[in-house]
Design a protein around this motif. Structure first.
Motif, mmCIF file in Angstrom:
data_model
loop_
_atom_site.group_PDB
_atom_site.id
_atom_site.type_symbol
_atom_site.label_atom_id
_atom_site.label_comp_id
_atom_site.label_asym_id
_atom_site.label_seq_id
_atom_site.Cartn_x
_atom_site.Cartn_y
_atom_site.Cartn_z
ATOM 1 N N LEU A 135 0.670 -1.247 0.086
ATOM 2 C CA LEU A 135 -0.065 0.123 0.118
ATOM 3 C C LEU A 135 0.886 1.230 -0.100
ATOM 4 N N HIS A 136 0.146 2.373 -0.337
ATOM 5 C CA HIS A 136 1.021 3.608 -0.515
ATOM 6 C C HIS A 136 0.510 4.400 0.768
ATOM 7 N N ASP A 137 1.258 4.346 1.609
ATOM 8 C CA ASP A 137 1.028 5.284 2.983
ATOM 9 C C ASP A 137 -0.395 4.834 3.655
ATOM 10 N N GLY A 138 -0.291 3.506 3.720
ATOM 11 C CA GLY A 138 -1.573 2.963 4.269
ATOM 12 C C GLY A 138 -2.886 3.124 3.397
ATOM 13 N N LEU A 139 -4.099 2.977 4.036
ATOM 14 C CA LEU A 139 -5.222 2.951 3.277
ATOM 15 C C LEU A 139 -6.210 4.208 3.540
ATOM 16 N N SER A 140 -6.297 5.033 2.805
ATOM 17 C CA SER A 140 -7.125 6.271 3.049
ATOM 18 C C SER A 140 -8.543 5.963 3.149
ATOM 19 N N GLU A 141 -9.293 6.814 3.779
ATOM 20 C CA GLU A 141 -10.927 6.560 3.871
ATOM 21 C C GLU A 141 -11.547 6.610 2.264
ATOM 22 N N LYS A 142 -11.035 7.683 1.502
ATOM 23 C CA LYS A 142 -11.538 7.587 0.131
ATOM 24 C C LYS A 142 -11.245 6.477 -0.685
ATOM 25 N N GLU A 143 -10.094 5.992 -0.485
ATOM 26 C CA GLU A 143 -9.735 4.604 -1.183
ATOM 27 C C GLU A 143 -10.680 3.668 -0.441
ATOM 28 N N ALA A 144 -10.807 3.362 0.557
ATOM 29 C CA ALA A 144 -11.633 2.381 1.029
ATOM 30 C C ALA A 144 -13.142 2.476 0.576
ATOM 31 N N ILE A 145 -13.654 3.758 0.529
ATOM 32 C CA ILE A 145 -15.078 3.715 0.414
ATOM 33 C C ILE A 145 -15.235 3.411 -1.220
ATOM 34 N N THR A 146 -14.128 3.909 -2.237
ATOM 35 C CA THR A 146 -14.146 3.645 -3.616
ATOM 36 C C THR A 146 -13.898 2.238 -3.790
ATOM 37 N N GLY A 147 -13.237 1.261 -3.021
ATOM 38 C CA GLY A 147 -12.944 0.028 -3.540
ATOM 39 C C GLY A 147 -14.064 -0.726 -2.966
ATOM 40 N N THR A 148 -14.586 -0.192 -1.748
ATOM 41 C CA THR A 148 -15.932 -1.282 -1.583
ATOM 42 C C THR A 148 -17.182 -1.160 -2.069
ATOM 43 N N GLN A 149 -17.344 0.329 -2.524
ATOM 44 C CA GLN A 149 -18.472 0.485 -3.525
ATOM 45 C C GLN A 149 -18.449 -0.260 -4.747
ATOM 46 N N ALA A 150 -17.044 -0.021 -5.431
ATOM 47 C CA ALA A 150 -16.955 -0.747 -6.656
ATOM 48 C C ALA A 150 -16.966 -2.222 -6.565
ATOM 49 N N ALA A 151 -16.852 -2.748 -5.439
ATOM 50 C CA ALA A 151 -17.010 -4.278 -5.232
ATOM 51 C C ALA A 151 -18.374 -4.818 -5.183
ATOM 52 N N VAL A 152 -19.410 -3.624 -4.485
ATOM 53 C CA VAL A 152 -20.735 -3.816 -4.543
ATOM 54 C C VAL A 152 -21.216 -3.884 -5.698
ATOM 55 N N TRP A 153 -20.841 -2.990 -6.641
ATOM 56 C CA TRP A 153 -21.340 -2.636 -7.919
ATOM 57 C C TRP A 153 -21.059 -3.925 -9.026
ATOM 58 N N HIS A 154 -19.865 -4.422 -8.588
ATOM 59 C CA HIS A 154 -19.253 -5.683 -9.477
ATOM 60 C C HIS A 154 -20.354 -6.812 -9.321
ATOM 61 N N PHE A 155 -21.218 -6.905 -8.037
ATOM 62 C CA PHE A 155 -22.032 -8.050 -7.919
ATOM 63 C C PHE A 155 -23.363 -7.583 -8.106
ATOM 64 N N SER A 156 -23.841 -6.415 -7.639
ATOM 65 C CA SER A 156 -25.047 -6.064 -7.952
ATOM 66 C C SER A 156 -25.507 -5.637 -9.285
ATOM 67 N N ASP A 157 -24.489 -5.301 -10.280
ATOM 68 C CA ASP A 157 -24.783 -4.745 -11.325
ATOM 69 C C ASP A 157 -23.886 -5.225 -12.498
ATOM 70 N N GLY A 158 -23.230 -6.117 -12.213
ATOM 71 C CA GLY A 158 -22.165 -6.837 -13.037
ATOM 72 C C GLY A 158 -21.281 -6.046 -13.816
ATOM 73 N N HIS A 159 -20.795 -4.969 -13.201
ATOM 74 C CA HIS A 159 -19.667 -4.043 -13.730
ATOM 75 C C HIS A 159 -18.452 -4.251 -13.314
ATOM 76 N N ASP A 160 -17.175 -4.543 -13.715
ATOM 77 C CA ASP A 160 -15.966 -4.651 -13.496
ATOM 78 C C ASP A 160 -15.286 -3.217 -13.482
ATOM 79 N N LEU A 161 -14.341 -3.338 -12.301
ATOM 80 C CA LEU A 161 -13.577 -1.990 -12.227
ATOM 81 C C LEU A 161 -12.540 -1.920 -13.357
ATOM 82 N N ASP A 162 -12.349 -0.943 -14.042
ATOM 83 C CA ASP A 162 -11.214 -0.758 -15.174
ATOM 84 C C ASP A 162 -9.876 -1.062 -14.444
ATOM 85 N N ARG A 163 -9.028 -1.692 -14.835
ATOM 86 C CA ARG A 163 -8.040 -2.224 -14.090
ATOM 87 C C ARG A 163 -6.992 -1.372 -14.809
#
Length: 396
Positions: A135-163
């Motif tokens: 990680l780059h200087d730990g995990l920030s709150e903005k990073e944690a919110i973005t990663g968690t929401q993207a994972a929810v959408w992956h399962f609820s809407d079938g959309h993959d995060l652009d790698r």
């Protein structure tokens, strides 16, 4: 009443038993209606999924009763309407019948239980670094919110995060977001089933009986922990178990049976009691916008477990015990010993006595009856002799 008495003497009188009959049969559950508070939410980065760029947010959902919970969105293409109420709904009632939500809801729940904010930033960082992620200087709150929401959408809407371009952050932030996203959507995600809605119910809502008996049972059903018993009970009336032992809040749990013990001699009356409990509005609970079928608006799914207060009440009425004469004893008893009656006082009466011959050796009492007879015979003999002498003189 002491600490183990069911009656809270200083509490206000609860609703009348007739009101309980209407309301008491409805299970008391967590506050199940709320509205989005647009001023209290937190934002993440814009996420790039399936060729679209969508802002990520950790929403604040204010529930009736004062609780506020955090939630993520489960419909990437449906707009949020903060003016509309959202109602807690079972997973089966998710309003979009074609959504991947239905087949992936267990895995969405796992994301929420293992993502942010259910798991703190430091704990998430430790998990990722333990998997070999740098990680780059730990995990920030903005990073944690973005990663968690993207994972929810992956399962609820079938959309993959652009790698190649995960989001609007810099390269370091994008790398951290992608690492969390991969963790939440990877093989470790085995799903978590739907958790029960917090509830507290007392059945029946009302019961009837008569003084001198325990009225009930009232059965407690709850997914929470009983914290308080309140009620204004008449003097002598107590809340007990089937054996008559008085109950306190800590004695009650799901399935407990309680009674209102009304002593014999209590006049006709009524009483009621209420229970309070704490329950968890668990992570993964679904909230759907009202009037969704007429005008779709964003549905939310709970990202944190919150404690909530539950209440339920029940009551009873009774008649006075009938007055009955004491039962006759069936035990044989011995007849009382005869008592000696006092002798009647002697009375002196003058009665004629018929002369009777003396018999046997009975003692003589008074003058013998022969004396006057002999005297009479002597007089008669003397008189007869005198008459004979006088006749002889005349004849001479």
């Amino acid at each position: 009443m002491n600490g183990r008495r069911a009656s809270a003497r200083g509490s206000a009188l609860l609703a009348a038993v007739s009101t309980v009959a209407v309301l008491g049969s409805v299970p008391a559950s967590a506050q199940t209606e709320g509205r989005i508070d647009t001023t209290a939410g937190k934002s993440g980065y814009t996420a790039h999924l399936g060729g679209t760029s969508t802002e990520t947010n950790l929403f604040a959902l204010d529930l009736e009763g004062g609780n506020s919970i955090r939630a993520y969105c489960v419909q990437i293409s449906v707009a949020v309407d903060p003016e509309r109420f959202l109602h807690e709904s079972p997973w089966d009632e998710f309003p979009d019948a074609e959504s991947p939500f239905h087949e992936n809801r267990d895995r969405i729940s796992w994301v929420l239980h293992h993502g942010y904010p259910s798991v703190g930033l430091d704990a998430l960082a430790d998990t990722l670094t333990g998997q070999g992620t740098e990680l780059h200087d730990g995990l920030s709150e903005k990073e944690a919110i973005t990663g968690t929401q993207a994972a929810v959408w992956h399962f609820s809407d079938g959309h993959d995060l652009d790698r190649d371009d995960p989001g609007s952050g810099d390269d370091a932030a994008d790398a951290d977001v992608l690492a969390l996203y991969d963790h939440l959507t990877g093989d470790a995600n085995v799903g978590i089933g739907e958790q029960p809605t917090p509830a507290l119910e007392i059945t029946p809502a009302t019961a009837s009986g008569s003084a001198g008996e325990r009225i009930g049972p009232f059965t407690v059903a709850t997914t929470g922990e009983i914290t308080e018993i309140t009620g204004e009970l008449p003097d002598g009336v107590t809340l007990t178990d089937a054996d008559g032992a008085e109950l306190a809040a800590e004695d009650l749990a799901d399935g407990s049976e309680v009674y209102l013990d009304v002593p014999r001699g209590t006049g006709a009356g009524q009483a009621e009691f209420a229970l309070s409990a704490t329950g968890q509005l668990d992570t993964g609970r679904l909230f759907v916008s009202e009037d969704y079928t007429k005008d779709p608006a964003q549905s939310l799914i709970v990202a944190t477990s919150e404690e909530t207060t539950l209440d339920a009440s029940a009551g009873a009425d009774w008649t006075a015990a009938p007055t009955t004469p004491p039962e006759e004893s069936t035990t044989p008893t011995s007849s009382p010993a005869p008592t000696t009656q006092p002798s009647a006082p002697e009375t002196t009466e003058t009665t004629s006595v018929t002369p009777q011959a003396n018999s046997g050796d009975l003692a003589q009492t008074g003058v013998s009856v022969l004396v006057p007879i002999l005297v009479g015979l002597a007089l008669l003999t003397g008189g007869a002799t005198l008459v004979v002498l006088q006749r002889r003189r005349r004849s001479t």
